[in-house]
Scaffold this motif. Structure first.
Motif, short mmCIF file in Angstrom:
data_model
loop_
_atom_site.label_atom_id
_atom_site.label_comp_id
_atom_site.label_asym_id
_atom_site.label_seq_id
_atom_site.Cartn_x
_atom_site.Cartn_y
_atom_site.Cartn_z
N ARG A 97 45.75 61.43 66.15
CA ARG A 97 47.12 61.01 65.88
C ARG A 97 47.82 60.78 67.21
O ARG A 97 47.80 61.66 68.10
CB ARG A 97 47.82 62.09 65.06
CG ARG A 97 49.30 61.84 64.77
CD ARG A 97 49.80 62.95 63.84
NE ARG A 97 49.17 62.87 62.54
CZ ARG A 97 48.98 63.92 61.74
NH1 ARG A 97 49.34 65.13 62.15
NH2 ARG A 97 48.41 63.77 60.57
N LEU A 98 48.41 59.61 67.37
CA LEU A 98 49.18 59.31 68.57
C LEU A 98 50.53 59.98 68.47
O LEU A 98 51.27 59.79 67.50
CB LEU A 98 49.35 57.79 68.71
CG LEU A 98 50.23 57.28 69.84
CD1 LEU A 98 49.67 57.67 71.18
CD2 LEU A 98 50.40 55.77 69.73
N MET A 99 50.86 60.81 69.47
CA MET A 99 52.14 61.51 69.53
C MET A 99 52.95 60.86 70.65
O MET A 99 52.66 61.06 71.83
CB MET A 99 51.91 62.98 69.81
CG MET A 99 50.89 63.63 68.89
SD MET A 99 51.60 64.16 67.35
CE MET A 99 52.36 65.68 67.87
N ASP A 127 57.57 60.30 67.69
CA ASP A 127 56.98 59.79 66.45
C ASP A 127 55.48 60.04 66.48
O ASP A 127 54.90 60.29 67.55
CB ASP A 127 57.25 58.29 66.31
CG ASP A 127 57.13 57.81 64.87
OD1 ASP A 127 56.80 58.64 63.99
OD2 ASP A 127 57.35 56.62 64.62
N ARG A 128 54.85 59.99 65.33
CA ARG A 128 53.40 60.19 65.22
C ARG A 128 52.80 59.05 64.41
O ARG A 128 53.36 58.61 63.41
CB ARG A 128 53.10 61.53 64.55
CG ARG A 128 53.77 61.69 63.20
CD ARG A 128 53.58 63.07 62.61
NE ARG A 128 54.36 63.24 61.38
CZ ARG A 128 54.41 64.36 60.69
NH1 ARG A 128 53.72 65.41 61.08
NH2 ARG A 128 55.14 64.44 59.59
N VAL A 129 51.65 58.59 64.88
CA VAL A 129 50.96 57.49 64.21
C VAL A 129 49.48 57.82 64.17
O VAL A 129 48.85 58.03 65.22
CB VAL A 129 51.17 56.15 64.95
CG1 VAL A 129 50.46 55.03 64.21
CG2 VAL A 129 52.64 55.84 65.12
N PHE A 163 46.85 64.03 69.47
CA PHE A 163 46.57 65.27 68.75
C PHE A 163 45.37 64.98 67.84
O PHE A 163 45.42 64.04 67.03
CB PHE A 163 47.77 65.71 67.92
CG PHE A 163 47.51 66.93 67.08
CD1 PHE A 163 47.61 68.20 67.62
CD2 PHE A 163 47.15 66.80 65.74
CE1 PHE A 163 47.36 69.33 66.84
CE2 PHE A 163 46.90 67.92 64.97
CZ PHE A 163 47.01 69.18 65.52
N THR A 164 44.28 65.72 67.99
CA THR A 164 43.06 65.44 67.25
C THR A 164 42.66 66.65 66.41
O THR A 164 42.97 67.79 66.75
CB THR A 164 41.91 65.05 68.21
OG1 THR A 164 41.51 66.21 68.97
CG2 THR A 164 42.35 63.98 69.18
N TRP A 165 41.92 66.37 65.33
CA TRP A 165 41.51 67.46 64.45
C TRP A 165 40.29 67.06 63.64
O TRP A 165 40.00 65.88 63.45
CB TRP A 165 42.66 67.86 63.52
CG TRP A 165 42.91 66.89 62.41
CD1 TRP A 165 42.46 66.96 61.13
CD2 TRP A 165 43.68 65.68 62.48
NE1 TRP A 165 42.88 65.89 60.39
CE2 TRP A 165 43.62 65.08 61.19
CE3 TRP A 165 44.38 65.05 63.49
CZ2 TRP A 165 44.27 63.87 60.91
CZ3 TRP A 165 45.02 63.84 63.21
CH2 TRP A 165 44.95 63.28 61.95
#
Length: 532
Positions: free
Chosen positions: A399-401, A466-468, A495-497
């Motif tokens: 996710r791009l933060m 924002d998050r994408v 942010f990775t998971w």
């Protein structure tokens, strides 16, 4: 011709060669030398073609020694970590290679590659193309689903440096803090280590100076030389060569795994520190597993700091962290609990240089032999502002933060339905994630095995985060590039998971700056080259 004339001419030739050597070294290392008043200095600006771009990728996790605890059938690592390096050549060339230290080079077929079964740190390199520095990016990742190393550990491939700051980790009992020093060069590097803890500077005794041979790595087990330090910050200074450095941080609660990650390099001490990529969950301020912001003033002077969290609804001052005094050398953790769940960037303002980093945690389920729930943790490093590139860890979602910290009026677009022309702490309505204040359009490019996949415009409110999800941009994304608009100050991370049977495993991947084209250096005539 006299002997004096001959020596003078030789000195000038040597001086010119030294300048050219310096220029070539600057280009090879990606150093952008500052411009100056050329007329005032008598210098001439010379374009130096870009050289080979080289990045150092973290190596495999260090496995703990086996123990007989729990019987002969007990294994501290019952499943092998799945460890990979994902590399992408954003230029679309085929000359990039990925080479483990002491191993054979592998070409990036089609512009991308995945190196499996890691045995050592690796060097990702590519020559310049058409006078422009190669645009390469990579990330090392390790997914471990059980045992002491359970977690998602990830770190970007970065350039070697002579000065590395690592904010994170612990040497308390049941904690692992292995410092890995990597020397990708051809000369021996002497590395001086400095470490701070909750009581100030820590005596590292004979381990304060470490020699790292060319094309090799050294591991310093910090609990063995500086035990019982609950909070640590490490500074590595290299001479004779440049190094990459990272910490492997692991934590246990008895036999229950409580997270594994790589602590990667952050920015050097400064009056402002920015830590993006903080995907917070709703927790109480006094929750021991709440996210934490780690700070230290490494100099001899106390620093007064104020912390602001830039979130989805605007800027929020961190309670208890306004005009807070940091005693020199004392490593301090500040709780980020009590904030609404969502994406945040921490901004630290100080009157004297500080360094910063942050930790996040995700609670999972307890196993059959666990007395408490399992957990994974990650460390987010401080970063600079502006555009850059990052690679998604293999096998993980990302996710791009993205935060817009400030923007010139000319760069701002205001939606027609905006109730107010100025940003407020409530830029986003409570029931909708559509921006209602001034916004900025940020260009995001996605890359995959086929090269450039697409170019997207992401609208972010000024003074907000924002998050994408990368999958929502392009499902096959392996790397992402963020382009900072002119007049706009942005900060970002990935942010990775990955989700396993007993919970989510998480990691934050910091971006690296995108190399530019040919560099410019200043050359001026000199009559002497240090010769008598």
């Amino acid at each position: 011709m006299t002997g004096s004339d001959t020596r003078g001419r030789a000195a000038r030739w040597i001086s010119g060669l030294a300048v050219l050597a310096l220029a070539g070294g600057a280009a090879a290392l990606g150093i952008a030398l500052p411009r100056a008043d050329v007329a005032a200095t008598g210098a001439t600006e010379v374009d130096v073609p870009a050289g080979t771009t080289s990045l150092v990728c973290p190596g495999p996790l260090t496995l703990p020694e086996e123990s007989d605890a729990g019987g002969s059938a007990f294994s501290r690592v019952p499943v092998d970590p799945v460890q990979r390096i994902s590399a992408v050549d954003l230029s679309g060339g085929s000359a990039a290679t990925l080479t483990p230290l002491g191993g054979a080079a592998s070409a990036l077929s089609g512009g991308s590659a995945t190196l499996r079964d890691l045995s050592a740190p690796a060097v990702l390199s590519a020559p310049a193309q058409d006078g422009q520095a190669a645009r390469i990016v990579g990330t090392t990742s390790a997914v471990t689903t059980d045992g002491d190393l359970r977690g998602l550990a990830a770190g970007s491939c970065t350039t070697a440096a002579s000065d590395v700051w690592l904010v994170g980790g612990s040497t308390e009992l049941e904690s692992t803090a292995d410092l890995v020093l990597v020397n990708p060069g051809v000369t021996t590097a002497q590395v001086s280590l400095t470490m701070w803890g909750p009581a100030g500077a820590v005596d590292l005794s004979t381990s304060a100076d470490v020699l790292v041979a060319p094309q090799s790595s050294r591991t310093v087990v910090l609990p063995g030389v500086a035990a019982e330090q609950r909070r640590i910050v490490v500074h590595a200074q290299a001479s004779g060569g440049q190094v990459s450095a990272y910490l492997q941080d692991s934590l246990l609660d008895g036999l229950t795994p409580r997270g594994t990650d790589l602590v990667t390099a952050g920015t050097a001490p400064a009056d402002e520190q920015i830590v993006p990529g903080l995907m917070l969950q709703q927790t109480a301020v006094d929750d021991p597993d709440a996210a934490q912001l780690r700070l230290v003033a490494p100099g001899d002077t106390a620093a007064t700091v104020s912390v602001t969290l830039v979130g989805p609804d605007g800027e929020v001052p961190l309670a208890g962290a306004q005009d807070l005094t940091l005693d020199p050398g004392i490593v301090t953790d500040l709780s980020l609990g009590g904030l609404p769940a969502g994406p945040y960037t921490a901004v630290v303002q100080a009157d004297h240089p500080v360094v910063a980093g942050a930790s996040l945690a995700r609670e999972g389920k307890a196993g059959e032999q666990d007395s408490v729930p399992r957990m994974d943790r990650t460390w987010a490093a401080s970063t600079g502002t502006g555009g850059g590139v990052a690679a998604r860890p293999a096998g993980a979602d990302a996710r791009l933060m993205l935060s817009v910290l400030a923007a010139d009026d000319a760069a701002v677009s205001t939606p027609a339905d905006t109730p107010s022309p100025t940003p407020t702490q409530g830029q986003l309505p409570t029931d909708d994630e559509t921006a209602t204040g001034p916004t900025v359009e940020v260009t995001v490019r996605t890359y995959g095995a086929r090269g450039l996949l697409g170019e997207h415009q992401v609208s972010v409110g000024v003074g907000s985060t924002d998050r994408v999800d990368l999958a929502d941009l392009d499902a096959d994304t392996t790397a992402v590039e963020v382009v900072a608009p002119e007049g706009v100050r942005i900060a970002w991370s990935l942010f990775t998971w990955t989700t396993v049977d007993d919970g989510d495993l998480i990691a934050v991947v910091s971006p690296v700056s995108d190399p530019g084209g040919a560099s410019t250096v200043r050359v001026r005539p000199a009559d002497r080259a240090g010769l008598g």
